[in-house]
Design an enzyme around this catalytic site. Structure first.
Site, mmCIF file in Angstrom:
data_model
loop_
_atom_site.group_PDB
_atom_site.id
_atom_site.type_symbol
_atom_site.label_atom_id
_atom_site.label_comp_id
_atom_site.label_asym_id
_atom_site.label_seq_id
_atom_site.Cartn_x
_atom_site.Cartn_y
_atom_site.Cartn_z
ATOM 1 N N GLU A 43 36.941 48.251 31.702
ATOM 2 C CA GLU A 43 35.467 48.039 32.246
ATOM 3 C C GLU A 43 34.377 49.120 31.272
ATOM 4 O OE1 GLU A 43 33.908 46.409 36.015
ATOM 5 O OE2 GLU A 43 35.020 44.570 35.367
ATOM 6 N N GLU A 83 40.927 40.529 34.659
ATOM 7 C CA GLU A 83 40.391 39.869 35.818
ATOM 8 C C GLU A 83 39.132 38.515 36.094
ATOM 9 O OE1 GLU A 83 38.051 43.410 38.086
ATOM 10 O OE2 GLU A 83 39.483 45.274 36.229
HETATM 11 O O1 AHR Z 1 37.991 44.070 41.372
HETATM 12 C C1 AHR Z 1 37.083 44.878 41.941
HETATM 13 C C2 AHR Z 1 36.352 45.918 40.402
HETATM 14 O O2 AHR Z 1 36.015 44.506 39.400
HETATM 15 C C3 AHR Z 1 36.926 46.212 39.716
HETATM 16 O O3 AHR Z 1 38.108 47.508 40.276
HETATM 17 C C4 AHR Z 1 36.303 46.708 38.393
HETATM 18 O O4 AHR Z 1 37.487 46.905 36.929
HETATM 19 C C5 AHR Z 1 35.361 45.536 38.375
HETATM 20 O O5 AHR Z 1 34.563 45.604 38.338
#
Ligand code: AHR
Length: 484
Positions: A174, A293
């Protein structure tokens, strides 16, 4: 009635097992009390990790696990997690939950966990506050053969002579946000620096770049523009996409049910458009998407720890249907996706487990991963559904074949209407009787708790698929059909 055509002549591609991957971050209750109980714990464990979770992950053939973050990776120094002396540090999440990281789980421990599960490891390198040299030293420590480098010798002193098997390396996390708030061009140039040296350290490493936040197409375009002619190695473009803002994890109405599902359904359009950008740059022959994610992000506080564990949220029938819808989208687009990692494994967002002290349970989301596991490594077949015009009254489907069987997975997206389904196989005949597994609870808010761990659990039966059959509203169904 809806007809579902399984169009055998139209093969989409192979479903990489890694599409059924997981994500574990040193955050809240994911590791401490969740996965990691310590080697001296009274809780049954394998090398300090909760045996219940390991056994259940083996049962679903968990293929790959990402670690140590997420945002945690952005301030992580791998040297804190090796050897006997482990410093206690502030970490990325300390401002949110006031907890400190004692580094009890580091590289060796995480690899013990992966090896016990039989999953591949996917390490996320800190690009925000580290240096390319420091990351290369981590790779050297993990991957160099015995009796080669000083770091391999240090690894041996720490209990591991042979190199670890870590095929996947993420280059940042990110970086459009917590990972340094970089512009795509800035990140692209950093990527070139890190990836060049990482490839030089291990040219077999699969390198995954930080991709977009959901529908941020500008990120993908500018990043690709920065690296396309650089000659730098890149195998994956990571994309993160969470759905949220549709009521609470436990308290939601029908409108919010549909709103959440519609957000989940957006996954397909978003991944397609990023894929088209890769195609536009001519990179699709060497880069695939890694959706590392994904899941629902509800307001926190609904899980067993009642808000103590950061981001912990309960998981209902709605989360199970989001899981099924998302995995069907991945199967149907498998030729574009190298990996996907649901966030996160235990006591967190969209989790498969809740665990604390002597209590361990699975969530409805776990059951969906179990019901879909036959897709891993299968050859995805195109399906077509009649009468899916209204999203609120539609069925999500995917199909794949492997070892003489066709697996069909379905989710009834309607909160109100049972659906009659007729399966039409085009090009291959299926035996009349199939093994059917159904995940259903009449209450769409139903969920599992430590006190009632089996409120939402599947049942199996034999189904005559030569005739129409009913999928109840909100149900997830898998069919294992023998080909003849
Ligand atoms: O999954 C929680 C958070 O969400 C992670 O640390 C980040 O990569 C995303 O913003």
């Amino acid at each position: 009635m809806k007809k579902i055509y399984i169009v055998y002549p139209k093969s989409i591609g192979t479903i990489a097992p890694e599409i059924y991957g997981h994500f574990t971050e040193q955050l809240g209750g994911v590791f401490y009390d969740g996965l990691w109980v310590g080697k001296d714990s009274e809780v049954e464990n394998i090398k300090g990790f909760r045996k219940f979770v390991i056994d259940k992950l083996k049962a679903i053939n968990a293929p790959v696990i990402r670690w140590p973050g997420g945002c945690f990776a952005e301030t992580y120094d791998w040297r804190d997690g090796i050897g006997k002396e482990r410093p206690v540090r502030r970490n990325w999440w300390t401002p949110n939950d006031g907890r400190y990281e004692n580094n009890a789980v580091g590289t060796h421990e995480f690899m013990d966990f992966c090896e016990a599960v039989g999953a591949k490891a996917y390490f996320a390198a800190n690009l925000t506050s580290s240096t390319p040299l420091h990351i290369c030293r981590w790779m050297d420590y993990c991957l160099s053969n015995e009796n080669t480098t000083s770091l391999a010798a240090e690894r041996k002193i720490n209990g591991r002579a042979d190199p670890f098997n870590i095929p996947y390396w993420g280059v940042g996390n990110e970086n459009w946000g917590g990972g340094g708030n970089m512009s795509p061009a800035h990140y692209g140039n950093e990527y070139r620096r890190y990836a060049t040296l990482m490839e030089n350290t291990d040219n077999t490493a699969v390198l995954i770049a930080c991709g977009p936040n959901g529908s941020d197409y500008k990120w993908s375009e500018e990043f690709c523009g920065t690296i396309v002619n650089s000659g730098v190695k890149i195998n994956g473009l990571a994309m993160h996409y969470y759905c949220g803002s549709a009521g609470d994890a436990l308290n939601f109405n029908k409108d919010e049910w549909y709103r959440m599902l519609a957000q989940a359904n957006k996954m397909e359009e978003i991944l397609l458009r990023h894929w088209h950008i890769l195609q536009g740059f001519g990179m699709d022959n060497r880069v695939k998407l890694a959706i590392d994610e994904w899941g629902c992000w509800h307001p926190e506080g609904s899980g067993p720890s009642k808000g103590y564990n950061l981001f912990e949220q309960q998981s209902t029938v709605r989360d199970a249907v989001v899981t099924a819808l998302t995995l069907n989208i991945f199967n149907n687009n498998c030729e574009k996706i190298m990996m996907a990692n649901v966030a996160q494994l235990v006591n967190n967002l969209h989790c498969l487990f809740f665990a604390s002290g002597g209590d361990s349970i699975v969530t409805p989301t776990y059951h969906v991963f179990d019901m879909f596991k036959e897709h891993q490594g299968g050859s995805a077949i195109q399906t077509a559904v009649t009468g899916n015009d209204e999203f609120n009254c539609s069925v999500s489907v995917s199909a794949s074949r492997k070892n003489g069987y066709t697996t069909v997975t379905l989710a009834n997206l309607s909160a109100e209407t049972d659906m009659e389904i007729s399966l039409e196989s085009v090009g291959v005949n299926l035996q009349n009787t199939a093994d059917m597994t159904v995940l259903y609870n009449e209450d769409m808010h139903a969920h599992n708790t430590f006190e009632h761990p089996d409120t939402v659990k599947p049942f199996t039966c034999a189904a005559d698929i030569s005739k129409p059959f009913i999928i109840p509203k909100t149900a997830v169904v898998s069919l294992k059909c023998k080909e003849c």
